[in-house]
Design a protein around this motif. Structure first.
Motif, mmCIF file in Angstrom:
data_model
loop_
_atom_site.group_PDB
_atom_site.id
_atom_site.type_symbol
_atom_site.label_atom_id
_atom_site.label_comp_id
_atom_site.label_asym_id
_atom_site.label_seq_id
_atom_site.Cartn_x
_atom_site.Cartn_y
_atom_site.Cartn_z
ATOM 1 N N ALA A 83 0.809 -1.218 0.000
ATOM 2 C CA ALA A 83 0.000 0.000 0.000
ATOM 3 C C ALA A 83 0.843 1.269 0.000
ATOM 4 O O ALA A 83 0.441 2.295 -0.544
ATOM 5 N N TYR B 161 -2.497 -8.634 -3.145
ATOM 6 C CA TYR B 161 -1.525 -7.550 -3.285
ATOM 7 C C TYR B 161 -0.094 -8.049 -3.443
ATOM 8 O O TYR B 161 0.832 -7.252 -3.587
ATOM 9 N N PRO C 46 0.526 8.013 -0.023
ATOM 10 C CA PRO C 46 -0.169 7.846 -1.294
ATOM 11 C C PRO C 46 -1.315 8.864 -1.421
ATOM 12 O O PRO C 46 -2.041 9.114 -0.467
ATOM 13 N N ASP C 47 -1.422 9.432 -2.592
ATOM 14 C CA ASP C 47 -2.486 10.405 -2.858
ATOM 15 C C ASP C 47 -3.689 9.631 -3.382
ATOM 16 O O ASP C 47 -3.784 9.340 -4.568
ATOM 17 N N ASN C 48 -4.565 9.278 -2.461
ATOM 18 C CA ASN C 48 -5.687 8.429 -2.824
ATOM 19 C C ASN C 48 -6.904 8.844 -2.016
ATOM 20 O O ASN C 48 -6.844 8.949 -0.801
ATOM 21 N N ASP C 49 -8.005 9.050 -2.688
ATOM 22 C CA ASP C 49 -9.244 9.428 -2.018
ATOM 23 C C ASP C 49 -10.084 8.221 -1.636
ATOM 24 O O ASP C 49 -11.255 8.345 -1.293
ATOM 25 N N GLY C 50 -9.503 7.051 -1.696
ATOM 26 C CA GLY C 50 -10.219 5.824 -1.360
ATOM 27 C C GLY C 50 -10.579 4.990 -2.575
ATOM 28 O O GLY C 50 -11.100 3.890 -2.452
ATOM 29 N N ALA C 51 -10.292 5.515 -3.756
ATOM 30 C CA ALA C 51 -10.594 4.765 -4.971
ATOM 31 C C ALA C 51 -9.681 3.542 -5.082
ATOM 32 O O ALA C 51 -8.546 3.570 -4.627
ATOM 33 N N HIS C 52 -10.181 2.480 -5.670
ATOM 34 C CA HIS C 52 -9.391 1.268 -5.875
ATOM 35 C C HIS C 52 -9.345 0.973 -7.361
ATOM 36 O O HIS C 52 -10.371 0.808 -8.005
ATOM 37 N N THR C 53 -8.140 0.936 -7.891
ATOM 38 C CA THR C 53 -7.929 0.612 -9.294
ATOM 39 C C THR C 53 -6.998 -0.587 -9.355
ATOM 40 O O THR C 53 -5.777 -0.430 -9.304
#
Length: 185
Positions: free
Chosen positions: A23, A50, A158-165
């Motif tokens: 992560a 992962y 990590p610059d993540n708004d909670g999206a999962h790709t």
């Protein structure tokens, strides 16, 4: 920043640390002997899908790990060590961290061996807990210490708004052993 688990015993905790390493994009080093096989189903399950994102390195002993880690920064390896222990040192929340620090965690039943801690007593870091509690779960300490160290070292999260790709390779049935590099420098 590097994460090192010395003689981990419980596959679930190591799998959780691997998932955290994936992560955050940090290498995870395991120092043998391990209390489980890298083919353990619980290890794989804890890391979920992962494993393709995990930079997993296994070392035969702590000295081999130190030799390999010494090559990852110009700063001396001994100055980069942060020994997470339940017994003394500086509070995690009062410790200054650097981007190239190496966070070292001991096994679940005994913590870090005295041979590692005693000559480096000034490198000890602890998580404050109530006196009646012996220690915290290894996976919890790895997570708390890693995020805290990264923030205090000024490393970007990590610059993540909670999206999962999901990545295409995450669909493969990747086993931890297949992601392992062995370095015995």
């Amino acid at each position: 920043m590097h994460l090192v688990l010395v003689h981990p015993e419980i596959p679930h905790n190591t799998g959780c640390a691997a998932r955290l390493a994936a992560a955050l994009g940090l290498p995870l080093h395991l120092v043998e002997p391990l209390g489980f096989s890298l083919e353990d189903k619980y290890l794989k399950r804890a890391g979920l899908d992962y494993w393709p994102l995990v930079d997993l390195v296994v070392h035969s002993d702590f000295d081999a790990a130190l030799r390999a880690l010494a090559t990852t920064s110009a700063r001396p390896i001994e100055a980069r060590l942060r020994l997470l222990t339940a017994r003394g040192g500086t509070s995690l929340f009062a410790t200054d961290f650097a981007p190239d620090d190496v966070l070292v965690f001991g096994c679940e039943s005994k913590g870090l061996p005295p041979a590692i801690v005693d000559p480096r007593a000034d490198r000890r870091v602890y998580v404050p807990i109530r006196p009646a509690v012996r220690s915290l779960n290894l996976a919890n300490v790895v997570c708390l210490a890693t995020y805290t160290a990264m923030v205090r070292a000024g490393l970007p999260l990590p610059d993540n708004d909670g999206a999962h790709t999901p990545l295409p390779e995450m669909k493969d049935d990747v086993r931890p052993l297949s992601r392992t590099r062995r370095i015995d420098a």
